[in-house]
Write a protein that holds these residues in place. Structure first.
Motif, short mmCIF file in Angstrom:
data_model
loop_
_atom_site.label_atom_id
_atom_site.label_comp_id
_atom_site.label_asym_id
_atom_site.label_seq_id
_atom_site.Cartn_x
_atom_site.Cartn_y
_atom_site.Cartn_z
N ILE A 1 -4.98 8.67 -13.21
CA ILE A 1 -4.89 8.26 -11.81
C ILE A 1 -6.24 7.70 -11.35
N PRO A 2 -6.29 6.44 -10.98
CA PRO A 2 -7.57 5.84 -10.59
C PRO A 2 -8.08 6.30 -9.23
N GLY A 3 -7.19 6.72 -8.35
CA GLY A 3 -7.58 7.13 -7.00
C GLY A 3 -7.68 8.63 -6.86
N PRO A 4 -7.86 9.13 -5.62
CA PRO A 4 -7.99 10.57 -5.39
C PRO A 4 -6.67 11.31 -5.63
N VAL A 5 -6.80 12.57 -6.07
CA VAL A 5 -5.64 13.39 -6.41
C VAL A 5 -5.66 14.68 -5.59
N LEU A 6 -4.53 15.01 -5.00
CA LEU A 6 -4.33 16.30 -4.34
C LEU A 6 -3.33 17.10 -5.15
N LEU A 7 -3.53 18.42 -5.19
CA LEU A 7 -2.59 19.32 -5.88
C LEU A 7 -1.82 20.11 -4.84
N LEU A 8 -0.51 20.17 -5.00
CA LEU A 8 0.35 20.94 -4.10
C LEU A 8 0.95 22.12 -4.85
N TRP A 9 0.66 23.32 -4.38
CA TRP A 9 1.34 24.54 -4.84
C TRP A 9 2.41 24.86 -3.81
N ALA B 1 -1.12 2.78 -10.95
CA ALA B 1 -2.31 1.91 -10.84
C ALA B 1 -2.66 1.53 -9.41
N GLY B 2 -1.67 1.28 -8.57
CA GLY B 2 -1.97 0.78 -7.24
C GLY B 2 -1.96 1.82 -6.14
N ALA B 3 -1.79 3.09 -6.50
CA ALA B 3 -1.68 4.13 -5.47
C ALA B 3 -3.00 4.36 -4.76
N LYS B 4 -2.96 4.51 -3.44
CA LYS B 4 -4.16 4.81 -2.66
C LYS B 4 -4.55 6.28 -2.80
N ALA B 5 -3.57 7.12 -3.10
CA ALA B 5 -3.79 8.55 -3.37
C ALA B 5 -2.54 9.07 -4.07
N VAL B 6 -2.69 10.18 -4.78
CA VAL B 6 -1.57 10.79 -5.50
C VAL B 6 -1.56 12.29 -5.21
N VAL B 7 -0.37 12.81 -4.91
CA VAL B 7 -0.17 14.25 -4.77
C VAL B 7 0.64 14.72 -5.97
N ILE B 8 0.14 15.73 -6.67
CA ILE B 8 0.85 16.29 -7.82
C ILE B 8 1.29 17.71 -7.48
N GLN B 9 2.57 17.99 -7.60
CA GLN B 9 3.06 19.35 -7.46
C GLN B 9 2.70 20.14 -8.70
N ALA B 10 2.21 21.37 -8.53
CA ALA B 10 1.96 22.25 -9.66
C ALA B 10 3.30 22.65 -10.27
N MET B 11 3.54 22.23 -11.50
CA MET B 11 4.80 22.53 -12.20
C MET B 11 4.57 23.64 -13.22
N ASP C 1 0.85 -1.19 0.00
CA ASP C 1 0.00 0.00 0.00
C ASP C 1 0.88 1.24 0.00
N HIS C 2 0.52 2.23 -0.82
CA HIS C 2 1.39 3.39 -0.93
C HIS C 2 0.64 4.61 -1.46
N VAL C 3 1.26 5.77 -1.25
CA VAL C 3 0.85 7.05 -1.82
C VAL C 3 1.95 7.48 -2.78
N ILE C 4 1.58 8.14 -3.87
CA ILE C 4 2.57 8.58 -4.85
C ILE C 4 2.64 10.11 -4.87
N CYS C 5 3.86 10.63 -4.94
CA CYS C 5 4.10 12.07 -4.99
C CYS C 5 4.82 12.40 -6.30
N ILE C 6 4.15 13.16 -7.16
CA ILE C 6 4.67 13.50 -8.48
C ILE C 6 5.10 14.96 -8.49
N GLY C 7 6.26 15.25 -9.07
CA GLY C 7 6.66 16.64 -9.15
C GLY C 7 8.03 16.84 -9.75
N SER C 8 8.51 18.05 -9.62
CA SER C 8 9.78 18.45 -10.22
C SER C 8 10.87 18.57 -9.14
#
Length: 279
Positions: free
Chosen positions: A179-187, A90-100, A35-42
């Motif tokens: 992203i199949p799960g919920p997405v949060l955006l980080l500024w 595919a398996g992420a319980k949630a994903v955070v995306i940094q605003a790039m 089980d994991h959360v994914i953090c996408i960004g620059s």
């Protein structure tokens, strides 16, 4: 995201990859079967010059693996063009995306490197016609190129900026759709999202406005905004060689990463299934 030199410093980033992906992320490598959360960004998510970037801090507090998919100098295209991304997400319980930034995107005016999106590759015939007086072979980075175009003619550069903003919304929407799960955006920046962004300065994310963020609302489970004043929440927690200090000074420092993790934490806890919450 500014161009940040990638010479040696005092941190071991344990770079790693995941099956199917061509990108190198900050380690340690995580087991995506857990089980994991994914953090996408620059660069800011990667945590250049930071011993514990915000994904690591979330990892400690959540009691759940937080996979750092930060890539130095990446833009949205780095992820959308990566063949392994869908499998990783595919398996992420949630994903955070940094605003790039919006400048590091291929568009109908110019193209960027598919992985190092800050690198300018070539101008399209449309841009060459718009700026016939410019020799585009002299540019290596998107920020430099856009700064020059804006200085030559603000009216013509406004057309390029409109294209970039439209492309940013479309690419971010496409990324959320993967992203199949919920997405949060980080500024995470040294300012709050502006109402207008018509200049090429050194603020990040470049050319991204409040209106653009609002366009993403239907695709998000929540949004966190960290305005980290430069000189107060910038810098590093590590000794650096002299050439690295100026680059570290314009990136979010340890205090900004701590704030980002602290504000993301309750949102993520609310989004996770009850059996995965560790309050």
């Amino acid at each position: 995201m500014q161009h940040v030199p990638t010479g040696k410093d005092c941190l071991d980033y344990s770079p790693c990859g995941y099956e199917g992906s061509r990108l190198q992320f900050r380690g340690p490598c995580r087991d995506l079967q857990r089980d994991h959360v994914i953090c996408i960004g620059s660069t800011e998510t990667y945590g250049r010059f930071i011993s514990a970037p915000w994904p690591d801090l979330l990892d400690r507090e959540l009691g759940l693996d937080c996979v750092n998919l930060g890539v130095v100098n990446a833009g949205i295209d780095s992820f959308l063009h990566d063949p392994g991304l869908s499998q990783i997400l595919a398996g992420a319980k949630a994903v955070v995306i940094q605003a790039m930034g919006a400048h590091n995107l291929s568009n109908r005016y110019y193209s960027v490197h598919p992985r190092r999106n800050d690198r300018f590759l070539s101008a399209s015939p449309t841009l060459a016609l718009l700026y016939p007086e410019v020799d585009f072979t002299e540019f290596h980075f998107t920020r430099h190129m856009l700064s020059r175009l804006h200085a030559i003619c603000e009216k013509r550069s406004a057309a390029v900026f409109r294209e970039l903003k439209s492309a940013w919304i479309a690419r971010m929407t496409a990324l959320c759709a993967l992203i199949p799960g919920p997405v949060l955006l980080l500024w995470i920046s040294d300012r709050l999202p502006p109402e207008r962004a018509e200049e090429i300065g050194d603020c990040e994310p470049l050319l991204v406005t409040r209106e653009m963020l609002e366009a993403l609302r239907p695709h998000l489970a929540g949004q966190v905004e960290i305005a980290a004043p430069r000189g107060v929440f910038s810098g590093t927690d590590q000794p650096l060689p002299g050439f690295s200090a100026p680059a570290a000074a314009v990136l979010p420092g340890p205090a900004a990463h701590e704030r980002a993790a602290a504000e993301l934490l309750p949102l993520l806890r609310d989004l996770l299934p009850a059996d995965l919450r560790h309050d």
